[in-house]
Motif scaffolding. Structure first.
Motif, short mmCIF file in Angstrom:
data_model
loop_
_atom_site.label_atom_id
_atom_site.label_comp_id
_atom_site.label_asym_id
_atom_site.label_seq_id
_atom_site.Cartn_x
_atom_site.Cartn_y
_atom_site.Cartn_z
N THR A 39 8.12 13.33 -2.01
CA THR A 39 8.24 11.88 -2.05
C THR A 39 7.21 11.20 -1.12
OG1 THR A 39 9.98 12.19 -0.43
CG2 THR A 39 10.67 11.71 -2.68
N LEU A 40 6.56 12.00 -0.26
CA LEU A 40 5.72 11.40 0.79
C LEU A 40 4.39 10.81 0.30
CD1 LEU A 40 5.59 10.76 3.80
CD2 LEU A 40 4.63 13.03 4.18
N PRO A 41 3.63 11.51 -0.55
CA PRO A 41 2.33 10.93 -0.94
C PRO A 41 2.49 9.53 -1.55
CG PRO A 41 2.44 13.22 -1.63
CD PRO A 41 3.81 12.85 -1.13
N MET A 42 3.50 9.37 -2.40
CA MET A 42 3.73 8.08 -3.03
C MET A 42 4.10 7.02 -1.99
SD MET A 42 6.12 7.38 -6.28
CE MET A 42 7.60 8.03 -5.51
N LEU A 43 4.95 7.42 -1.04
CA LEU A 43 5.40 6.49 -0.01
C LEU A 43 4.20 6.00 0.82
CD1 LEU A 43 8.08 5.31 0.97
CD2 LEU A 43 8.22 7.17 2.62
N LEU A 44 3.32 6.91 1.21
CA LEU A 44 2.15 6.53 1.99
C LEU A 44 1.27 5.58 1.18
CD1 LEU A 44 1.17 9.97 3.57
CD2 LEU A 44 2.17 8.01 4.76
N ASP A 45 1.10 5.93 -0.07
CA ASP A 45 0.25 5.13 -0.95
C ASP A 45 0.82 3.72 -1.11
OD1 ASP A 45 -1.80 4.59 -2.73
OD2 ASP A 45 -0.56 5.16 -4.44
N MET A 46 2.12 3.66 -1.35
CA MET A 46 2.77 2.37 -1.55
C MET A 46 2.72 1.50 -0.30
SD MET A 46 6.12 3.10 -3.97
CE MET A 46 7.08 2.83 -2.51
N THR A 47 2.74 2.15 0.86
CA THR A 47 2.73 1.39 2.10
C THR A 47 1.33 0.98 2.49
OG1 THR A 47 4.40 3.04 2.69
CG2 THR A 47 3.90 1.40 4.34
N GLY A 48 0.35 1.50 1.81
CA GLY A 48 -1.03 1.14 2.14
C GLY A 48 -1.61 1.95 3.27
N LEU B 191 6.64 3.20 8.55
CA LEU B 191 5.25 3.27 8.05
C LEU B 191 4.67 1.87 7.86
CD1 LEU B 191 5.55 6.22 5.50
CD2 LEU B 191 4.49 6.28 7.76
N ASN B 192 5.51 0.95 7.40
CA ASN B 192 5.07 -0.43 7.25
C ASN B 192 4.52 -1.00 8.56
OD1 ASN B 192 4.99 -2.20 4.96
ND2 ASN B 192 7.10 -1.58 4.56
N LEU B 193 5.15 -0.60 9.68
CA LEU B 193 4.69 -1.08 10.98
C LEU B 193 3.31 -0.53 11.34
CD1 LEU B 193 7.93 -0.79 13.12
CD2 LEU B 193 6.79 -2.88 12.37
N LEU B 194 3.00 0.63 10.80
CA LEU B 194 1.71 1.27 11.13
C LEU B 194 0.57 0.73 10.28
CD1 LEU B 194 2.75 5.04 11.39
CD2 LEU B 194 2.19 3.51 13.28
N THR B 195 0.93 0.11 9.16
CA THR B 195 -0.08 -0.32 8.19
C THR B 195 -1.01 -1.36 8.80
OG1 THR B 195 1.57 -0.03 6.49
CG2 THR B 195 -0.40 -1.23 5.87
N SER B 196 -2.30 -1.11 8.74
CA SER B 196 -3.27 -2.16 9.07
C SER B 196 -4.65 -1.74 8.60
CB SER B 196 -3.30 -2.47 10.57
OG SER B 196 -3.99 -1.47 11.26
N GLY B 197 -5.55 -2.67 8.56
CA GLY B 197 -6.94 -2.39 8.24
C GLY B 197 -7.21 -2.08 6.77
N GLU B 198 -8.49 -2.01 6.48
CA GLU B 198 -8.95 -1.67 5.14
C GLU B 198 -10.17 -0.80 5.27
OE1 GLU B 198 -9.30 -4.77 1.90
OE2 GLU B 198 -8.28 -5.95 3.45
N GLY B 199 -10.44 0.00 4.27
CA GLY B 199 -11.62 0.86 4.32
C GLY B 199 -11.58 1.73 5.57
N LYS B 200 -12.65 1.68 6.35
CA LYS B 200 -12.73 2.58 7.51
C LYS B 200 -11.73 2.26 8.61
CE LYS B 200 -17.26 4.62 7.12
NZ LYS B 200 -18.48 5.05 7.82
N THR B 201 -11.17 1.05 8.58
CA THR B 201 -10.20 0.70 9.63
C THR B 201 -8.76 0.89 9.16
OG1 THR B 201 -10.06 -1.63 8.99
CG2 THR B 201 -11.80 -1.04 10.56
N GLN B 202 -8.58 1.35 7.92
CA GLN B 202 -7.23 1.58 7.42
C GLN B 202 -6.53 2.66 8.25
OE1 GLN B 202 -7.04 3.37 3.52
NE2 GLN B 202 -4.96 2.63 3.10
N THR B 203 -5.24 2.44 8.53
CA THR B 203 -4.48 3.45 9.28
C THR B 203 -4.30 4.70 8.44
OG1 THR B 203 -3.25 1.75 10.46
CG2 THR B 203 -2.30 3.95 10.44
N GLY B 204 -4.53 5.85 9.07
CA GLY B 204 -4.34 7.12 8.38
C GLY B 204 -3.19 7.91 8.99
N VAL B 205 -2.55 8.72 8.19
CA VAL B 205 -1.47 9.57 8.67
C VAL B 205 -1.79 11.02 8.32
CG1 VAL B 205 0.99 10.12 8.48
CG2 VAL B 205 0.24 7.74 8.34
N LEU B 206 -1.92 11.88 9.35
CA LEU B 206 -2.12 13.30 9.09
C LEU B 206 -0.88 13.84 8.41
CD1 LEU B 206 -4.39 12.94 11.40
CD2 LEU B 206 -4.12 15.43 11.58
N THR B 207 -1.08 14.48 7.29
CA THR B 207 0.03 14.86 6.42
C THR B 207 -0.12 16.31 5.99
OG1 THR B 207 0.03 12.59 5.60
CG2 THR B 207 1.23 14.22 4.30
#
Lengths: 458, 458
Positions: A160-169, A137-153
């Protein structure tokens, strides 16, 4: 990168915190914690064969110990030969794992998928699901606001997943699973979720939990094909968490891997679609959470990323050996065969059916039948007085339910909000891989609590 | 975030690759690999007591095994009582570790630092140095170009560090250690490095390796005070890698922790300066690299970051138990006391002195005396014909030296360029924690190779 852990909800530890009121005598003898998939904690015995072999590997003097079965000592010797310097204390030869274990796993996957080839260099041994997910997930992290990477979940998703996504940005883009459809994946909903997600971020991956955690739903080939097609059309990497693959018990249900379906959809998909499958020794039938091990199979992943993953995996040796043993268990001619298959045959299927039937008979509870895995995810009807009280206290109503259940009956289950659910229906999550007598105890205490709650209303 | 692994130099694996020439008979019987700090690989025995206790914890039936020492079985029972459900297969109670182990470590640190208090909640159990570093470095990552986060890094530095910084997307800002000063830290050089770094990035942290890897240099209190003052003045977080703290053997040398000095510099420093100290079970005297365990002590770190680290550590249970055993070893009245202290007393000090003296007598080699740790880092004089040949082949000259040494003598050492050094002087890195007879073999083959090389010149 800023740390966005403010949103992290530590509901279970909050709940456990509520047990520490001093001087109040508890109305139960012991706390049973089934909020996470941690079978040993609830009293499930480990698989002796695996523990015996690992003990010999740690202390090779035991190779001479006649009280240990012969096949245990022979396997231990074989595993020690795989280790540099004959010691589990040396690093793996490569950072992505012991080459023989990578080979064994790829052979296992090839067998599992009916001959679809798997390659050792695509297998990365890891320090468990959470760590391997966070590395990826760290590799996927980029952008902010509208360019932030999103993960369909999926909603509900592993707790444990919501926290992990949040922590990874990463932005969580929820797609609902529908309870009335047995928690199946719904393609219309995927399209809706993607469109909705694109308004506020850039969705680049889809997280799949199959068999579903916590739903126990097992996807069929048709669904998997559609999901792959959807992901391909929309440029999404598939993150397939398939850790419950070896605990399917639903009638006429079988685990089909995303990799297998992908490879059978023609070269356009088989040679292009990026897919990572995650496996773990924590939640499969061995349930060795404390060892923290697992592997990823990475398909069509960029070589530079693969190189990064190879280095970043840094798997420890003992869990790799446990994995090796679990995919190459004792054979009928080995002395440990009977004890091994007895433990494997145990519990989750029977327990899941028993618990599901029981819960469906409790007033104000309903539970979709589970087909696989360690969890049940029943819906609980909360009386208005509890919902109002929760509002007054500033906690979520399902959290309050779990807190009360723990305080009054010593049973710790997980609230559905931890699994990302935020709708009108409340759920709880419980691990059913316990000794059968413990399960009966859990169910009885849960029913007794729930009945009292409803009586208060009346 | 883009993956920038292109720069990753896998020199040791390149060198090892050069061994695979088929059909050529090797002039040596076996390869001895001392390129990394992996003592078991080179034949060092593990500490029996630790292995025995872990074996019993894995397979508690051994609690009844009379052939195992009584104190082993008693300790194993004590450790099992710390585990949820009495099993090493359960997750740690909290993600940052078993509470009793956190407590033991903080007590150990308090003793070590002469009473300067350490708090269990500041101790995060980890899956080893590399993983804990990469988790922490990931938090520091931000910006691009001139706003990219930079880390002041000693040259030479641990050979795994340049790749780790690169993979995490951090800029390496080198500060030189001066060989003629025994590889001491030089404050003028720190100032120069910081100014130079600020031209192309934003330095936000300083990496300290004390005792130094690979130099074996042990910093004195005065130096540490100056470094802390420098870091405070310039707003740098101190990342103190102190994994060789328990293997100081230089005369009149002692390990002093950054934490201790910080706490004695007055409240301005003690209550504000951000410091993380990293420890590992891989490179200390236990040398259990394959287990992948360690801990961080985090001082004055933002609570949100601490919460993140707590969740991200996900330590496995067995290495935590090994740590617990190593900081609370058998006492004089315990039956394992003698064997434990014998192994502990062994090798690195004597080996380091022996090897250093030997190498200083080889023509074209010189070696600063090491005061601690597992490595020697001698300078090797390369004849012009080798430097030219390397240029022709497009490899670094020290890499070519190591390749040839491996091919001709079966000795695998690490080239200094892996430790980040890029000056006119060439170095090699070797782990000296081997059985004494193996060390003699290594030294003899190394000398024989080096002599041949110089003769070619003549």
């Amino acid at each position: 990168k800023s740390v966005t852990v403010e949103k992290v909800i530590w509901t279970v530890s909050d709940i456990k915190g509520s047990l520490t009121i001093k001087g109040v005598k508890k109305p139960f003898k012991s706390v049973i914690d089934v909020s996470s998939g941690d079978p040993h904690k609830a009293g499930m015995p480990p698989i002796s064969f695996i523990r015996q072999v690992m003990a010999v590997c740690l202390y090779p003097e035991l190779l001479k110990e006649k009280s240990l079965p012969l096949d245990v000592r022979q396997r231990a010797q074989k595993l020690l030969d795989m280790c540099s310097g004959g010691s589990v204390g040396s690093y793996s030869t490569t950072s992505s794992g012991l080459p023989q274990v990578q080979k064994s796993i790829s052979e296992f996957i090839t067998r599992r998928d009916g001959g679809v080839p798997s390659h050792p260099e695509d297998i990365m041994l890891t320090t468990g699901l959470q760590k391997s997910l966070s590395v990826f997930l760290n590799l996927l992290t980029s952008g902010e606001g509208k360019t932030q990477t999103g993960v369909l979940t999926p909603m509900p998703c592993p707790h444990t997943l919501p926290m992990l996504l949040d922590m990874t940005g990463l932005a969580l883009v929820p797609y609902r699973l529908f309870e009335e459809q047995g928690w199946a994946v719904n393609l219309d909903e995927l399209h809706r979720a993607l469109e909705a997600g694109r308004v506020h971020c850039e969705p680049k991956a889809i997280y799949i939990s199959n068999p579903g955690n916590p739903t126990g739903y097992v996807q069929d080939r048709e669904t998997i094909e559609k999901v792959i097609h959807f992901a391909a059309t929309n440029g999404l990497i598939i993150l397939a968490e398939e850790v419950h693959q070896d605990s399917v018990y639903g009638q006429d249900k079988e685990f089909i891997s995303y990799k297998k379906v992908l490879s059978e959809m023609g070269t356009t998909y088989a040679e292009k679609m990026e897919l990572v499958s995650f496996q773990s020794i924590s939640t499969a039938h061995i349930g060795e959470g404390g060892l923290r091990g697992g592997y990823m199979e990475v398909i069509n992943i960029d070589p530079a990323v693969k190189k990064y993953l190879t280095v970043a995996s840094s798997a420890s040796v003992l869990p790799q050996l446990a994995l090796e043993l679990s995919i190459n268990p004792p054979r009928p001619e080995d002395s440990s065969y009977n004890s091994y298959t007895q433990v494997r045959g145990l519990s989750y299927g029977n327990n899941a059916k028993r618990a599901c039937e029981f819960l469906n008979r409790v007033e104000g509870m309903s539970c979709q039948p589970s087909m696989a895995g360690l969890f049940l995810y029943p819906r609980v009807h909360l009386p208005p007085h509890m919902v109002e009280e929760a509002k007054r206290l500033g906690v979520k109503a399902d959290v309050l339910y779990c807190q009360r259940l723990l305080r009054e009956e010593g049973i710790c289950v997980g609230p559905g909000c931890e699994n990302g659910q935020e709708d009108k229906n409340y759920h709880i999550r419980l691990c059913i891989l316990t000794p059968p007598s413990t399960l009966e105890e859990i169910l009885a205490r849960l029913r007794s609590f729930h009945h009292r709650l409803l009586e208060k209303l009346a």
